[in-house]
Design a protein around this motif. Structure first.
Motif, PDB file in Angstrom:
ATOM      1  N   ALA A  97      13.886   0.995  77.144  1.00 34.09           N
ATOM      2  CA  ALA A  97      14.378   0.282  75.974  1.00 34.09           C
ATOM      3  C   ALA A  97      14.614  -1.172  76.327  1.00 34.09           C
ATOM      4  CB  ALA A  97      15.669   0.920  75.465  1.00 34.09           C
ATOM      5  N   ALA A  98      14.486  -2.036  75.321  1.00 30.15           N
ATOM      6  CA  ALA A  98      14.713  -3.470  75.481  1.00 30.15           C
ATOM      7  C   ALA A  98      15.726  -3.918  74.453  1.00 30.15           C
ATOM      8  CB  ALA A  98      13.408  -4.229  75.301  1.00 30.15           C
ATOM      9  N   GLY A  99      16.651  -4.755  74.893  1.00 30.43           N
ATOM     10  CA  GLY A  99      17.645  -5.201  73.936  1.00 30.43           C
ATOM     11  C   GLY A  99      18.412  -6.404  74.407  1.00 30.43           C
ATOM     12  N   PRO A 100      19.189  -6.951  73.495  1.00 26.21           N
ATOM     13  CA  PRO A 100      19.995  -8.119  73.832  1.00 26.21           C
ATOM     14  C   PRO A 100      21.317  -7.762  74.498  1.00 26.21           C
ATOM     15  CG  PRO A 100      20.286  -7.597  71.518  1.00 26.21           C
ATOM     16  CD  PRO A 100      19.299  -6.598  72.075  1.00 26.21           C
ATOM     17  N   GLY A 101      21.614  -6.469  74.552  1.00 26.71           N
ATOM     18  CA  GLY A 101      22.923  -6.085  75.042  1.00 26.71           C
ATOM     19  C   GLY A 101      22.972  -5.946  76.550  1.00 26.71           C
ATOM     20  N   TRP A 102      23.984  -5.201  76.992  1.00 24.38           N
ATOM     21  CA  TRP A 102      24.139  -4.897  78.411  1.00 24.38           C
ATOM     22  C   TRP A 102      24.752  -3.516  78.513  1.00 24.38           C
ATOM     23  CZ3 TRP A 102      22.235  -5.756  82.835  1.00 24.38           C
ATOM     24  CH2 TRP A 102      22.889  -5.316  83.991  1.00 24.38           C
ATOM     25  N   GLY A 103      24.373  -2.793  79.548  1.00 27.21           N
ATOM     26  CA  GLY A 103      24.941  -1.483  79.771  1.00 27.21           C
ATOM     27  C   GLY A 103      24.001  -0.372  79.360  1.00 27.21           C
ATOM     28  N   ILE A 104      24.527   0.849  79.324  1.00 24.47           N
ATOM     29  CA  ILE A 104      23.686   2.004  79.018  1.00 24.47           C
ATOM     30  C   ILE A 104      24.171   2.724  77.771  1.00 24.47           C
ATOM     31  CG2 ILE A 104      22.639   2.356  81.264  1.00 24.47           C
ATOM     32  CD1 ILE A 104      24.880   4.292  81.963  1.00 24.47           C
ATOM     33  N   SER A 105      24.596   1.935  76.816  1.00 20.00           N
ATOM     34  CA  SER A 105      24.868   2.464  75.488  1.00 20.00           C
ATOM     35  C   SER A 105      23.677   2.163  74.598  1.00 20.00           C
ATOM     36  CB  SER A 105      26.120   1.809  74.905  1.00 20.00           C
ATOM     37  OG  SER A 105      26.258   2.148  73.548  1.00 20.00           O
ATOM     38  N   GLU A 106      23.228   3.156  73.848  1.00 18.91           N
ATOM     39  CA  GLU A 106      22.033   2.971  73.017  1.00 18.91           C
ATOM     40  C   GLU A 106      22.175   1.819  72.035  1.00 18.91           C
ATOM     41  OE1 GLU A 106      20.206   6.415  71.222  1.00 18.91           O
ATOM     42  OE2 GLU A 106      21.250   7.742  72.609  1.00 18.91           O
ATOM     43  N   SER A 107      23.383   1.540  71.617  1.00 20.47           N
ATOM     44  CA  SER A 107      23.587   0.524  70.580  1.00 20.47           C
ATOM     45  C   SER A 107      23.161  -0.861  71.032  1.00 20.47           C
ATOM     46  CB  SER A 107      25.050   0.508  70.145  1.00 20.47           C
ATOM     47  OG  SER A 107      25.883   0.168  71.239  1.00 20.47           O
ATOM     48  N   GLY A 108      23.014  -1.081  72.320  1.00 17.69           N
ATOM     49  CA  GLY A 108      22.632  -2.397  72.806  1.00 17.69           C
ATOM     50  C   GLY A 108      21.149  -2.660  72.830  1.00 17.69           C
ATOM     51  N   TYR A 109      20.349  -1.682  72.374  1.00 18.62           N
ATOM     52  CA  TYR A 109      18.911  -1.772  72.536  1.00 18.62           C
ATOM     53  C   TYR A 109      18.176  -1.660  71.220  1.00 18.62           C
ATOM     54  CZ  TYR A 109      20.242  -1.758  77.303  1.00 18.62           C
ATOM     55  OH  TYR A 109      20.832  -2.122  78.490  1.00 18.62           O
ATOM     56  N   LYS A 110      17.196  -2.573  71.080  1.00 16.69           N
ATOM     57  CA  LYS A 110      16.486  -2.703  69.809  1.00 16.69           C
ATOM     58  C   LYS A 110      15.120  -2.032  69.829  1.00 16.69           C
ATOM     59  CE  LYS A 110      14.912  -6.332  66.629  1.00 16.69           C
ATOM     60  NZ  LYS A 110      14.876  -7.807  66.389  1.00 16.69           N
ATOM     61  N   TYR A 111      14.431  -2.115  70.951  1.00 14.61           N
ATOM     62  CA  TYR A 111      13.072  -1.588  71.037  1.00 14.61           C
ATOM     63  C   TYR A 111      13.025  -0.416  72.010  1.00 14.61           C
ATOM     64  CZ  TYR A 111      12.028  -6.131  68.979  1.00 14.61           C
ATOM     65  OH  TYR A 111      12.009  -7.235  68.164  1.00 14.61           O
ATOM     66  N   TRP A 112      12.237   0.601  71.633  1.00 13.31           N
ATOM     67  CA  TRP A 112      12.183   1.831  72.412  1.00 13.31           C
ATOM     68  C   TRP A 112      10.744   2.277  72.613  1.00 13.31           C
ATOM     69  CZ3 TRP A 112      16.545   4.465  74.178  1.00 13.31           C
ATOM     70  CH2 TRP A 112      17.769   3.953  73.746  1.00 13.31           C
ATOM     71  N   GLY A 113      10.484   2.865  73.785  1.00 14.92           N
ATOM     72  CA  GLY A 113       9.194   3.486  74.017  1.00 14.92           C
ATOM     73  C   GLY A 113       9.183   4.919  73.525  1.00 14.92           C
ATOM     74  N   GLN A 114       8.038   5.572  73.709  1.00 13.20           N
ATOM     75  CA  GLN A 114       7.871   6.956  73.268  1.00 13.20           C
ATOM     76  C   GLN A 114       8.303   7.960  74.323  1.00 13.20           C
ATOM     77  OE1 GLN A 114       6.866   7.950  70.072  1.00 13.20           O
ATOM     78  NE2 GLN A 114       7.349   5.773  69.786  1.00 13.20           N
ATOM     79  N   GLY A 115       8.474   7.499  75.529  1.00 15.76           N
ATOM     80  CA  GLY A 115       8.973   8.371  76.577  1.00 15.76           C
ATOM     81  C   GLY A 115       7.890   8.976  77.454  1.00 15.76           C
ATOM     82  N   THR A 116       8.325   9.410  78.635  1.00 13.68           N
ATOM     83  CA  THR A 116       7.449  10.128  79.559  1.00 13.68           C
ATOM     84  C   THR A 116       8.242  11.309  80.116  1.00 13.68           C
ATOM     85  OG1 THR A 116       5.995   9.892  81.497  1.00 13.68           O
ATOM     86  CG2 THR A 116       8.066   8.669  81.555  1.00 13.68           C
ATOM     87  N   GLN A 117       7.585  12.460  80.218  1.00 11.43           N
ATOM     88  CA  GLN A 117       8.288  13.682  80.601  1.00 11.43           C
ATOM     89  C   GLN A 117       8.376  13.811  82.119  1.00 11.43           C
ATOM     90  OE1 GLN A 117       9.813  15.958  78.615  1.00 11.43           O
ATOM     91  NE2 GLN A 117      10.486  17.065  80.452  1.00 11.43           N
ATOM     92  N   VAL A 118       9.564  14.119  82.577  1.00  4.88           N
ATOM     93  CA  VAL A 118       9.802  14.415  83.993  1.00  4.88           C
ATOM     94  C   VAL A 118      10.320  15.849  84.079  1.00  4.88           C
ATOM     95  CG1 VAL A 118      11.213  13.892  86.008  1.00  4.88           C
ATOM     96  CG2 VAL A 118      10.247  12.028  84.632  1.00  4.88           C
ATOM     97  N   THR A 119       9.647  16.657  84.872  1.00  4.72           N
ATOM     98  CA  THR A 119      10.070  18.033  85.076  1.00  4.72           C
ATOM     99  C   THR A 119      10.246  18.272  86.560  1.00  4.72           C
ATOM    100  OG1 THR A 119       8.837  18.741  83.110  1.00  4.72           O
ATOM    101  CG2 THR A 119       9.519  20.448  84.659  1.00  4.72           C
ATOM    102  N   VAL A 120      11.441  18.734  86.932  1.00  3.18           N
ATOM    103  CA  VAL A 120      11.762  18.992  88.334  1.00  3.18           C
ATOM    104  C   VAL A 120      11.934  20.492  88.512  1.00  3.18           C
ATOM    105  CG1 VAL A 120      13.279  18.446  90.254  1.00  3.18           C
ATOM    106  CG2 VAL A 120      12.915  16.762  88.436  1.00  3.18           C
ATOM    107  N   SER A 121      11.105  21.080  89.337  1.00  4.75           N
ATOM    108  CA  SER A 121      11.181  22.526  89.564  1.00  4.75           C
ATOM    109  C   SER A 121      12.067  22.827  90.766  1.00  4.75           C
ATOM    110  CB  SER A 121       9.786  23.094  89.791  1.00  4.75           C
ATOM    111  OG  SER A 121       9.213  22.534  90.961  1.00  4.75           O
ATOM    112  N   SER A 122      12.712  23.970  90.694  1.00  2.00           N
ATOM    113  CA  SER A 122      13.640  24.355  91.780  1.00  2.00           C
ATOM    114  C   SER A 122      12.928  25.138  92.871  1.00  2.00           C
ATOM    115  CB  SER A 122      14.782  25.184  91.214  1.00  2.00           C
ATOM    116  OG  SER A 122      14.271  26.308  90.549  1.00  2.00           O
TER     117      SER A 122
END
Length: 122
Positions: A97-122
């Motif tokens: 995400a890209a935004g004018p804010g700071w931190g890891i609260s979603e409210s600080g971010y304006k643009y978002w990607g579609q995501g990439t899946q990470v799967t960790v097997s035990s």
């Protein structure tokens, strides 16, 4: 228009590593704070890490400190997340995400990607 495109996800065994990338298009990349978020099935999206415009400041969620490292290359308009010592509970879809804010609260971010899946097997 602005596009954030994530890559680098996949299937990895517990204890392994992955490096995620997020390339920005149509964005003044070096003007924005960048961040990583993730969402596991059935759970709310949570903040992972953030990095300032120049890369001089970073932040991490407590559970990622010491295992994940965020970085950016402004010349390539690309954000990275190096993930080491992966655990099954890190399984999620990871978003940048890209935004004018700071931190890891979603409210600080304006643009978002579609995501990439990470799967960790035990």
């Amino acid at each position: 228009q602005v596009q954030l495109v994530e890559s680098g996800g996949g299937l990895v065994q517990a204890g392994g590593s992955l490096r995620l990338s997020c390339t920005a298009f149509g964005l003044g990349f070096d003007y924005y704070t960048m961040a990583w978020f993730r969402q596991a099935p059935g759970k709310e999206r949570e903040g992972v890490s953030c990095i300032s415009q120049t890369g001089s400041s970073t932040c991490y969620a407590d559970s990622m400190k010491g295992r994940f490292t965020v970085s950016r290359d402004n010349a390539k308009a690309t954000l990275y997340l190096q993930m080491n010592s992966l655990k099954p509970e890190d399984t999620a879809r990871y978003y940048c995400a890209a935004g004018p804010g700071w931190g890891i609260s979603e409210s600080g971010y304006k643009y978002w990607g579609q995501g990439t899946q990470v799967t960790v097997s035990s």
